[in-house]
Scaffold this motif. Structure first.
Motif, mmCIF file in Angstrom:
data_model
loop_
_atom_site.group_PDB
_atom_site.id
_atom_site.type_symbol
_atom_site.label_atom_id
_atom_site.label_comp_id
_atom_site.label_asym_id
_atom_site.label_seq_id
_atom_site.Cartn_x
_atom_site.Cartn_y
_atom_site.Cartn_z
ATOM 1 N N SER A 1 60.156 50.617 91.226
ATOM 2 C CA SER A 1 61.922 51.827 90.419
ATOM 3 C C SER A 1 61.602 52.962 91.139
ATOM 4 O O SER A 1 60.829 53.338 90.525
ATOM 5 C CB SER A 1 62.182 51.258 89.204
ATOM 6 N N ILE A 2 62.758 53.450 91.720
ATOM 7 C CA ILE A 2 62.176 55.379 92.631
ATOM 8 C C ILE A 2 63.244 55.734 92.160
ATOM 9 O O ILE A 2 64.352 56.336 92.535
ATOM 10 C CB ILE A 2 61.438 55.129 94.003
ATOM 11 N N GLY A 3 62.810 56.130 90.965
ATOM 12 C CA GLY A 3 64.605 57.249 89.759
ATOM 13 C C GLY A 3 65.599 56.666 90.756
ATOM 14 O O GLY A 3 66.061 55.431 90.653
ATOM 15 N N ARG A 4 66.893 57.956 91.604
ATOM 16 C CA ARG A 4 68.287 56.855 91.554
ATOM 17 C C ARG A 4 68.328 56.263 93.079
ATOM 18 O O ARG A 4 69.196 56.112 93.661
ATOM 19 C CB ARG A 4 68.927 58.650 91.878
ATOM 20 N N ASP B 1 56.480 45.821 100.980
ATOM 21 C CA ASP B 1 57.221 45.423 101.946
ATOM 22 C C ASP B 1 58.433 46.787 102.637
ATOM 23 O O ASP B 1 57.581 47.821 103.831
ATOM 24 C CB ASP B 1 57.823 44.432 102.681
ATOM 25 N N GLN B 2 59.062 46.421 101.986
ATOM 26 C CA GLN B 2 59.891 47.862 101.163
ATOM 27 C C GLN B 2 59.196 49.456 101.867
ATOM 28 O O GLN B 2 60.024 50.182 102.958
ATOM 29 C CB GLN B 2 61.046 48.271 101.001
ATOM 30 N N LEU B 3 58.963 49.670 100.986
ATOM 31 C CA LEU B 3 58.006 50.628 101.187
ATOM 32 C C LEU B 3 56.641 50.832 102.185
ATOM 33 O O LEU B 3 56.832 52.339 102.228
ATOM 34 C CB LEU B 3 57.016 50.969 99.460
ATOM 35 N N VAL C 1 57.076 58.843 98.080
ATOM 36 C CA VAL C 1 56.137 57.454 97.698
ATOM 37 C C VAL C 1 54.822 58.887 98.438
ATOM 38 O O VAL C 1 53.718 58.169 97.495
ATOM 39 C CB VAL C 1 56.105 56.346 98.656
ATOM 40 N N ILE C 2 54.503 59.280 99.117
ATOM 41 C CA ILE C 2 52.980 59.509 99.579
ATOM 42 C C ILE C 2 53.055 60.791 98.765
ATOM 43 O O ILE C 2 51.999 60.859 98.175
ATOM 44 C CB ILE C 2 53.251 60.242 101.244
ATOM 45 N N GLU C 3 54.021 61.279 98.298
ATOM 46 C CA GLU C 3 54.157 62.557 97.483
ATOM 47 C C GLU C 3 53.205 61.938 95.724
ATOM 48 O O GLU C 3 52.402 62.630 95.446
ATOM 49 C CB GLU C 3 54.272 63.371 97.146
#
Length: 75
Positions: free
Chosen positions: A29-32, A39-41, A55-57
């Motif tokens: 889960s990534i915030g809002r 696979d999506q990431l 995600v990289i950050e």
């Protein structure tokens, strides 16, 4: 470190490699933005989307906090 950063291919490859090691059924889960599969990431990172850059950050921030890696990954 800003989301408009120019991301080197080696950084993308590093993050993709880290994401690849995640179990296939893991969701993050990534915030809002919502919940994403591995696979999506990976797709977001490879396509250089805003989410992919976040995600990289996040991954680089995590790695920078690891002992011995902070010098080699400084911005």
């Amino acid at each position: 470190y800003r989301l408009t950063m120019d991301i080197q291919q080696s950084t993308v490859e590093l993050v993709v490699a880290r994401l690849t090691t995640m179990p296939p059924d893991v969701k993050l889960s990534i915030g809002r933005h919502g919940t994403f599969s591995k696979d999506q990431l990976i797709s977001e990172v490879k396509n250089g989307t805003k989410l992919g850059k976040q995600v990289i950050e996040m991954q680089l921030n995590y790695l920078r906090k690891m002992p011995g890696l902070s010098e080699s990954l400084a911005p």
